[in-house]
Design a protein around this motif. Sequence first.
Motif, short mmCIF file in Angstrom:
data_model
loop_
_atom_site.label_atom_id
_atom_site.label_comp_id
_atom_site.label_asym_id
_atom_site.label_seq_id
_atom_site.Cartn_x
_atom_site.Cartn_y
_atom_site.Cartn_z
N ARG A 128 13.60 -19.73 9.46
CA ARG A 128 13.31 -20.18 7.77
C ARG A 128 12.41 -19.67 6.99
N TRP A 129 12.15 -19.09 6.70
CA TRP A 129 10.85 -19.19 5.74
C TRP A 129 10.76 -19.97 4.65
N PRO A 130 9.84 -20.57 3.94
CA PRO A 130 10.07 -21.32 2.78
C PRO A 130 9.84 -20.60 1.57
N GLY A 131 10.07 -21.57 0.89
CA GLY A 131 9.99 -20.55 -0.28
C GLY A 131 11.52 -21.00 -1.22
N ARG A 132 11.40 -20.38 -2.66
CA ARG A 132 12.45 -20.64 -3.11
C ARG A 132 13.28 -18.91 -3.48
N ALA A 133 12.14 -18.09 -3.12
CA ALA A 133 12.85 -16.61 -2.29
C ALA A 133 12.58 -16.65 -1.08
N GLY A 134 12.97 -17.42 -0.48
CA GLY A 134 12.95 -17.33 0.91
C GLY A 134 13.92 -16.94 1.46
#
Length: 233
Positions: A16-22
């Motif tokens: 999982r890529w972090p952040g709101r656009a992940g």
Amino acid sequence: MQDADPILEITDVAYRWPGRAGFSLTVPHVAVAVGESVLLLGESGSGKSTFLSLICGTILPERGKVDIAGVDITALSGGARDKVRAEQIGVIFQQFNLLPFGSVMDNILLPLRFAPARRKRAGNATVEASHLCSALGLPAGVTSAKATALSVGQQQRVAVARALIGQPPLIIADEPTSALDANSQIAFLDLLFEQTTTHNTSLLMVSHDPRLGERFDRVIRMEDIAQIERVAA
């Protein structure tokens, strides 16, 4: 391709890529056999780059196994992962990533600096580098030229030679034909397959062009091997 153990096997991997656009990427199972050529198709945003980064160990999954030549790289330290990548994988980058101020020979020999077993397989490394240049259709004497002095097509062939030197068992090619016309694509693939077939090297090539599929033993699509869940903004 008859070997019981694959050169690459991915099992129950999730990242999982972090952040709101992940987004999250889940790969239940993928394997590439010894000597097999596989084309991985996927559009932009399908997770191909993340998938390749997981294979190469530059990012680690939250769970699952990534086996390279029988070694689960997710269980290794960062330095040990780097060593496995250098020894076992030759990478052809989309933008070639050549050292601009290094010679052709410097660029081709670079992976051997970090991979003693691969360096040993190369034997006389400068001789093998010269042989690869000749086999890939580069002009005599090119090894002393600066990488920046070469044409785009010649730089591409240097990138292939760098990936092949020392006979790594797995070649990862990331969109290497995306900037080529049809005739240049054919010539490039002819050279690449000639070299990988000679050494029974496995090839995993990423592309968005399904027309290339007939050249490969197998074609897989990102949507068939991976699930992506995007995080709402």
